[in-house]
Design a protein around this motif. Structure first.
Motif, PDB file in Angstrom:
ATOM      1  N   GLY A  22      -5.803   6.127  19.813  1.00 45.40           N
ATOM      2  CA  GLY A  22      -6.610   6.782  20.839  1.00 45.40           C
ATOM      3  C   GLY A  22      -7.976   6.143  21.031  1.00 45.40           C
ATOM      4  O   GLY A  22      -8.701   6.501  21.953  1.00 45.40           O
ATOM      5  N   GLN A  23      -8.341   5.209  20.175  1.00 42.58           N
ATOM      6  CA  GLN A  23      -9.627   4.522  20.309  1.00 42.58           C
ATOM      7  C   GLN A  23      -9.427   3.161  20.972  1.00 42.58           C
ATOM      8  O   GLN A  23      -8.347   2.599  20.914  1.00 42.58           O
ATOM      9  CB  GLN A  23     -10.256   4.314  18.933  1.00 42.58           C
ATOM     10  N   ARG A  24     -10.485   2.657  21.565  1.00 44.79           N
ATOM     11  CA  ARG A  24     -10.453   1.294  22.112  1.00 44.79           C
ATOM     12  C   ARG A  24     -10.638   0.322  20.951  1.00 44.79           C
ATOM     13  O   ARG A  24     -11.714   0.244  20.379  1.00 44.79           O
ATOM     14  CB  ARG A  24     -11.567   1.091  23.132  1.00 44.79           C
ATOM     15  N   ILE A  25      -9.583  -0.376  20.620  1.00 42.87           N
ATOM     16  CA  ILE A  25      -9.651  -1.316  19.504  1.00 42.87           C
ATOM     17  C   ILE A  25      -9.422  -2.721  20.044  1.00 42.87           C
ATOM     18  O   ILE A  25      -8.335  -3.052  20.494  1.00 42.87           O
ATOM     19  CB  ILE A  25      -8.613  -0.973  18.416  1.00 42.87           C
ATOM     20  N   THR A  26     -10.458  -3.530  19.985  1.00 43.24           N
ATOM     21  CA  THR A  26     -10.382  -4.893  20.499  1.00 43.24           C
ATOM     22  C   THR A  26      -9.866  -5.843  19.420  1.00 43.24           C
ATOM     23  O   THR A  26      -9.927  -5.540  18.225  1.00 43.24           O
ATOM     24  CB  THR A  26     -11.774  -5.382  20.950  1.00 43.24           C
ATOM     25  N   SER A  27      -9.390  -6.993  19.862  1.00 48.25           N
ATOM     26  CA  SER A  27      -8.951  -8.005  18.895  1.00 48.25           C
ATOM     27  C   SER A  27     -10.150  -8.476  18.069  1.00 48.25           C
ATOM     28  O   SER A  27     -10.001  -8.820  16.896  1.00 48.25           O
ATOM     29  CB  SER A  27      -8.266  -9.177  19.602  1.00 48.25           C
ATOM     30  N   ALA A  28     -11.347  -8.447  18.649  1.00 48.91           N
ATOM     31  CA  ALA A  28     -12.548  -8.840  17.910  1.00 48.91           C
ATOM     32  C   ALA A  28     -12.834  -7.854  16.777  1.00 48.91           C
ATOM     33  O   ALA A  28     -13.202  -8.254  15.667  1.00 48.91           O
ATOM     34  CB  ALA A  28     -13.748  -8.926  18.846  1.00 48.91           C
ATOM     35  N   LYS A  29     -12.631  -6.572  17.045  1.00 41.74           N
ATOM     36  CA  LYS A  29     -12.854  -5.556  16.016  1.00 41.74           C
ATOM     37  C   LYS A  29     -11.835  -5.699  14.891  1.00 41.74           C
ATOM     38  O   LYS A  29     -12.183  -5.613  13.710  1.00 41.74           O
ATOM     39  CB  LYS A  29     -12.774  -4.157  16.631  1.00 41.74           C
ATOM     40  N   ILE A  30     -10.586  -5.936  15.236  1.00 36.72           N
ATOM     41  CA  ILE A  30      -9.552  -6.143  14.224  1.00 36.72           C
ATOM     42  C   ILE A  30      -9.847  -7.422  13.450  1.00 36.72           C
ATOM     43  O   ILE A  30      -9.743  -7.456  12.216  1.00 36.72           O
ATOM     44  CB  ILE A  30      -8.145  -6.187  14.846  1.00 36.72           C
ATOM     45  N   GLU A  32     -12.627  -8.793  12.818  1.00 36.27           N
ATOM     46  CA  GLU A  32     -13.729  -8.540  11.881  1.00 36.27           C
ATOM     47  C   GLU A  32     -13.193  -7.898  10.605  1.00 36.27           C
ATOM     48  O   GLU A  32     -13.594  -8.254   9.499  1.00 36.27           O
ATOM     49  CB  GLU A  32     -14.762  -7.619  12.546  1.00 36.27           C
ATOM     50  N   SER A  33     -12.271  -6.962  10.745  1.00 38.39           N
ATOM     51  CA  SER A  33     -11.681  -6.290   9.584  1.00 38.39           C
ATOM     52  C   SER A  33     -10.821  -7.243   8.755  1.00 38.39           C
ATOM     53  O   SER A  33     -10.850  -7.212   7.529  1.00 38.39           O
ATOM     54  CB  SER A  33     -10.843  -5.091  10.045  1.00 38.39           C
ATOM     55  N   VAL A  34     -10.060  -8.098   9.436  1.00 38.52           N
ATOM     56  CA  VAL A  34      -9.181  -9.053   8.750  1.00 38.52           C
ATOM     57  C   VAL A  34      -9.975 -10.255   8.235  1.00 38.52           C
ATOM     58  O   VAL A  34      -9.528 -10.975   7.354  1.00 38.52           O
ATOM     59  CB  VAL A  34      -8.027  -9.510   9.692  1.00 38.52           C
ATOM     60  N   LYS A  35     -11.176 -10.441   8.782  1.00 41.83           N
ATOM     61  CA  LYS A  35     -12.053 -11.565   8.470  1.00 41.83           C
ATOM     62  C   LYS A  35     -11.439 -12.884   8.943  1.00 41.83           C
ATOM     63  O   LYS A  35     -11.202 -13.811   8.191  1.00 41.83           O
ATOM     64  CB  LYS A  35     -12.377 -11.610   6.975  1.00 41.83           C
ATOM     65  N   ASN A  37     -10.454 -14.878  13.170  1.00 47.89           N
ATOM     66  CA  ASN A  37     -10.911 -14.964  14.553  1.00 47.89           C
ATOM     67  C   ASN A  37      -9.993 -14.169  15.480  1.00 47.89           C
ATOM     68  O   ASN A  37      -8.809 -13.995  15.197  1.00 47.89           O
ATOM     69  CB  ASN A  37     -11.060 -16.425  15.002  1.00 47.89           C
ATOM     70  N   PRO A  38     -10.543 -13.692  16.603  1.00 49.89           N
ATOM     71  CA  PRO A  38      -9.764 -12.879  17.540  1.00 49.89           C
ATOM     72  C   PRO A  38      -8.525 -13.581  18.105  1.00 49.89           C
ATOM     73  O   PRO A  38      -7.520 -12.929  18.373  1.00 49.89           O
ATOM     74  CB  PRO A  38     -10.762 -12.548  18.645  1.00 49.89           C
ATOM     75  N   ALA A  39      -8.579 -14.904  18.265  1.00 51.33           N
ATOM     76  CA  ALA A  39      -7.423 -15.629  18.805  1.00 51.33           C
ATOM     77  C   ALA A  39      -6.220 -15.504  17.866  1.00 51.33           C
ATOM     78  O   ALA A  39      -5.088 -15.326  18.324  1.00 51.33           O
ATOM     79  CB  ALA A  39      -7.769 -17.094  19.030  1.00 51.33           C
ATOM     80  N   TYR A  40      -6.456 -15.583  16.577  1.00 54.69           N
ATOM     81  CA  TYR A  40      -5.381 -15.423  15.587  1.00 54.69           C
ATOM     82  C   TYR A  40      -4.802 -14.013  15.664  1.00 54.69           C
ATOM     83  O   TYR A  40      -3.587 -13.824  15.633  1.00 54.69           O
ATOM     84  CB  TYR A  40      -5.918 -15.723  14.185  1.00 54.69           C
ATOM     85  N   ILE A  41      -5.667 -13.020  15.809  1.00 56.47           N
ATOM     86  CA  ILE A  41      -5.218 -11.628  15.926  1.00 56.47           C
ATOM     87  C   ILE A  41      -4.371 -11.469  17.179  1.00 56.47           C
ATOM     88  O   ILE A  41      -3.304 -10.847  17.142  1.00 56.47           O
ATOM     89  CB  ILE A  41      -6.424 -10.654  15.935  1.00 56.47           C
ATOM     90  N   ARG A  42      -4.820 -12.036  18.284  1.00 59.07           N
ATOM     91  CA  ARG A  42      -4.037 -11.940  19.530  1.00 59.07           C
ATOM     92  C   ARG A  42      -2.683 -12.622  19.378  1.00 59.07           C
ATOM     93  O   ARG A  42      -1.672 -12.137  19.893  1.00 59.07           O
ATOM     94  CB  ARG A  42      -4.833 -12.514  20.703  1.00 59.07           C
ATOM     95  N   GLN A  43      -2.633 -13.720  18.644  1.00 58.01           N
ATOM     96  CA  GLN A  43      -1.364 -14.419  18.390  1.00 58.01           C
ATOM     97  C   GLN A  43      -0.408 -13.509  17.610  1.00 58.01           C
ATOM     98  O   GLN A  43       0.772 -13.380  17.959  1.00 58.01           O
ATOM     99  CB  GLN A  43      -1.644 -15.703  17.615  1.00 58.01           C
ATOM    100  N   LEU A  44      -0.906 -12.875  16.569  1.00 57.10           N
ATOM    101  CA  LEU A  44      -0.064 -11.966  15.789  1.00 57.10           C
ATOM    102  C   LEU A  44       0.345 -10.760  16.617  1.00 57.10           C
ATOM    103  O   LEU A  44       1.493 -10.312  16.555  1.00 57.10           O
ATOM    104  CB  LEU A  44      -0.788 -11.513  14.514  1.00 57.10           C
ATOM    105  N   MET A  45      -0.577 -10.242  17.417  1.00 58.76           N
ATOM    106  CA  MET A  45      -0.258  -9.090  18.260  1.00 58.76           C
ATOM    107  C   MET A  45       0.800  -9.448  19.293  1.00 58.76           C
ATOM    108  O   MET A  45       1.662  -8.626  19.612  1.00 58.76           O
ATOM    109  CB  MET A  45      -1.522  -8.532  18.911  1.00 58.76           C
ATOM    110  N   ALA A  46       0.784 -10.670  19.786  1.00 60.99           N
ATOM    111  CA  ALA A  46       1.817 -11.111  20.729  1.00 60.99           C
ATOM    112  C   ALA A  46       3.181 -11.113  20.041  1.00 60.99           C
ATOM    113  O   ALA A  46       4.184 -10.683  20.625  1.00 60.99           O
ATOM    114  CB  ALA A  46       1.484 -12.499  21.275  1.00 60.99           C
ATOM    115  N   ALA A  47       3.221 -11.569  18.791  1.00 57.86           N
ATOM    116  CA  ALA A  47       4.483 -11.564  18.034  1.00 57.86           C
ATOM    117  C   ALA A  47       4.950 -10.131  17.789  1.00 57.86           C
ATOM    118  O   ALA A  47       6.146  -9.830  17.912  1.00 57.86           O
ATOM    119  CB  ALA A  47       4.306 -12.305  16.710  1.00 57.86           C
ATOM    120  N   LEU A  48       4.018  -9.242  17.483  1.00 59.36           N
ATOM    121  CA  LEU A  48       4.364  -7.830  17.260  1.00 59.36           C
ATOM    122  C   LEU A  48       4.845  -7.180  18.556  1.00 59.36           C
ATOM    123  O   LEU A  48       5.777  -6.375  18.542  1.00 59.36           O
ATOM    124  CB  LEU A  48       3.155  -7.070  16.698  1.00 59.36           C
ATOM    125  N   LYS A  49       4.238  -7.571  19.655  1.00 62.25           N
ATOM    126  CA  LYS A  49       4.663  -7.046  20.965  1.00 62.25           C
ATOM    127  C   LYS A  49       6.056  -7.568  21.314  1.00 62.25           C
ATOM    128  O   LYS A  49       6.919  -6.799  21.764  1.00 62.25           O
ATOM    129  CB  LYS A  49       3.656  -7.433  22.043  1.00 62.25           C
TER     130      LYS A  49
END
Length: 152
Positions: A22-30, A32-35, A37-49
């Motif tokens: 329910g919150q706006r969670i950006t790839s940049a915010k994720i 930061e948590s994973v330590k 870069n956002p591009a890597y997070i977006r790559q993983l999110m694409a695989a999950l999608k």
């Protein structure tokens, strides 16, 4: 040799999305948590999608799980980000003229396959919800030990 952290990072993303539903969670915010870069997070999110585990709209901070965390297994996530890549790798670059070099590696490969099958069976029994529950148990233990309030 660097080892892959895709599985743990993908599980991290899914737990983050589940706990922040329910919150706006950006790839940049994720990221930061994973330590990372956002591009890597977006790559993983694409695989999950692509695996049908999350829905999202490109350019929007609206990713969410497609099913309850108790219906997503570690094996589901592993397959999403690693495909059929084995957990263990035997050396295929040994001396072909040496019987030990060839047959020891082939013997190791047989046992690695057994290990792979056992690991996959276990991964099928561990859900994202179990990981989230374990997270809260660890937070609670930490809070009790330090006398602090639980912050999630």
């Amino acid at each position: 040799m660097k080892y892959s952290t895709k599985l743990s990072d993908a599980l991290h993303i899914l737990a983050f999305l589940s706990m922040g539903a329910g919150q706006r969670i950006t790839s940049a915010k994720i990221a930061e948590s994973v330590k990372t870069n956002p591009a890597y997070i977006r790559q993983l999110m694409a695989a999950l999608k692509n695996a049908g585990l999350i829905t999202s709209t490109q350019g929007q901070a609206n990713a969410e799980l497609t099913r309850n965390p108790d219906k997503i297994t570690v094996l589901d996530v592993y397959r999403a980000v690693e495909g059929n890549k084995p957990l263990l790798h035997w050396d295929i670059d040994t001396n072909p003229e040496c019987g030990v070099g060839i047959y020891v590696q082939l013997s190791i490969a047989d046992f690695y396959q057994e290990i792979q099958e056992a690991a996959e069976q276990k991964m099928q029994t561990i859900t994202l919800q179990a990981i989230i529950d374990q997270y809260y148990k660890k937070l609670e233990k930490l809070a009790l030990e330090s006398g602090q309030e639980i912050i999630s």
